[in-house]
Design a protein around this motif. Structure first.
Motif, PDB file in Angstrom:
ATOM      1  N   TRP A 114      -5.363  -7.035  -6.165  1.00  0.00           N
ATOM      2  CA  TRP A 114      -5.942  -5.853  -6.803  1.00  0.00           C
ATOM      3  C   TRP A 114      -4.911  -5.030  -7.557  1.00  0.00           C
ATOM      4  O   TRP A 114      -5.242  -4.377  -8.533  1.00  0.00           O
ATOM      5  N   THR A 115      -3.681  -5.045  -7.105  1.00  0.00           N
ATOM      6  CA  THR A 115      -2.679  -4.140  -7.671  1.00  0.00           C
ATOM      7  C   THR A 115      -1.574  -4.840  -8.442  1.00  0.00           C
ATOM      8  O   THR A 115      -0.822  -4.194  -9.175  1.00  0.00           O
ATOM      9  N   ARG A 146      -2.677  -0.590   1.201  1.00  0.00           N
ATOM     10  CA  ARG A 146      -3.088  -0.698  -0.202  1.00  0.00           C
ATOM     11  C   ARG A 146      -3.561   0.653  -0.738  1.00  0.00           C
ATOM     12  O   ARG A 146      -3.279   1.021  -1.893  1.00  0.00           O
ATOM     13  N   GLY A 191      -0.445   3.078  -1.255  1.00  0.00           N
ATOM     14  CA  GLY A 191       0.503   2.767  -2.315  1.00  0.00           C
ATOM     15  C   GLY A 191       1.896   3.291  -1.970  1.00  0.00           C
ATOM     16  O   GLY A 191       2.090   3.969  -0.964  1.00  0.00           O
ATOM     17  N   GLY A 221       3.022  -0.235  -4.518  1.00  0.00           N
ATOM     18  CA  GLY A 221       3.046  -1.661  -4.243  1.00  0.00           C
ATOM     19  C   GLY A 221       4.151  -2.039  -3.279  1.00  0.00           C
ATOM     20  O   GLY A 221       5.173  -1.365  -3.166  1.00  0.00           O
TER      21      GLY A 221
END
Length: 299
Positions: free
Chosen positions: A155-156, A260, A263, A265
């Motif tokens: 997703w990131t 997630r 945050g 990453g």
């Protein structure tokens, strides 16, 4: 260890393949599947490692764990190995796409070979295995379940692990795509995106420095204040492979203690690492890899 909420025979009659089953998360989960009634097949490239993992996973239960040396990047090898399972044991009921490879590195320094080593194992390997099982299920009118081990990077994205991030995102797309295409055949596809769960070797490769500011996510950076456990991952895996959720398909489920959502990453802090520190990290990773291989050979 927390008490299992599942009946000991919840996976009775299930025949489960785990790719990359000789080490890491696959190896850790295997024993829990066996303990709940499943017959488990482990694939990997090193037969000696697989045999050691099988002995550990069987827990003294004979005829419950089987191994085969398979390079999932090679479609023909995967198809031949899948035929051996079908012919010698019977159809699989489930596949766990767990084979992977990863290391942290500045993307600009990656060679084509390094990129392909990671991306082909994750992306090609997951497709080859899923396709080999799926077309057999469809041809024989059998239901099936595919569960892929991903990360929240789908997703990131994630800096410094670009080959893995790209390949895992591809498997995430495969999960959603085939969930629609194969639903009419009774075939479900889902994925898990676990947060940090330390395992031998893999954790060292993603956290090769002594600093808590760089490398793999540290416990104090996770909202729950701790890393995950194999037992927690196994519990969710057992549920997804059981008959309790036949209506669930096409989903990637994050289980990461809130990482997630909080945050940044996983490897964002590595932007602070200097060129010289990257050289040191590379040497540390090479030494850890050599030591791990030597230890397995000796064992």
């Amino acid at each position: 260890m927390a008490k299992s909420i599942f009946a000991p025979d919840v996976l009775e009659g299930k025949r489960v393949l785990i790719t990359g089953g000789g080490t890491g998360l696959g190896r850790g989960v295997a024993s829990h599947l066996v303990a709940h009634g499943a017959e488990v097949h482990l694939w990997g490239r090193r037969l000696s490692v697989l045999e050691e993992a099988a002995e550990e996973a069987s827990g003294g239960r004979s005829g419950r764990v089987f191994v085969d040396s398979v390079d999932v990047r090679q479609g023909d090898s995967v198809d031949a190995a899948m035929s051996r399972i079908w012919d010698e044991h019977g159809p699989l009921t489930s596949v766990i796409n767990n084979a992977a490879g990863n290391f942290i590195a500045p993307t600009a320094s990656l060679s084509t070979r390094a990129f392909e080593a990671v991306s082909s194992t994750v992306m090609n390997g997951s497709f080859n295995t899923t396709h080999a099982a799926g077309r057999r299920w469809i041809a024989e009118g059998l239901p099936g379940s595919v569960l892929s081990t991903l990360t929240t990077w789908v997703w990131t994205g994630s800096a410094f692990v670009v080959p893995s991030a790209m390949a895992k995102a591809a498997v995430h797309a495969m999960t959603m795509s085939l969930a629609v295409e194969w639903a009419r055949y009774g075939i479900r596809l889902n994925a898990l995106a676990p947060g940090p769960i330390p395992t031998d070797y893999a954790w060292e490769m993603l956290n090769p420095t002594d600093s808590s500011a760089v490398g793999a996510t540290q416990p104090d950076q996770i909202p729950m204040g701790r890393v995950g456990t194999i037992e927690e991952l196994a519990a969710l895996t057992i549920f997804l492979l059981s008959d309790a959720c036949d209506y669930l398909t096409g989903e990637t489920i994050a289980m990461d203690g809130g990482q997630r959502l909080a945050g940044p990453g996983t490897f964002a802090a590595l932007t602070k690492v200097t060129d010289q520190e990257w050289i040191d990290i590379r040497e540390t990773s090479k030494a850890a890899s050599a030591a791990s291989k030597a230890q397995r050979t000796a064992g």
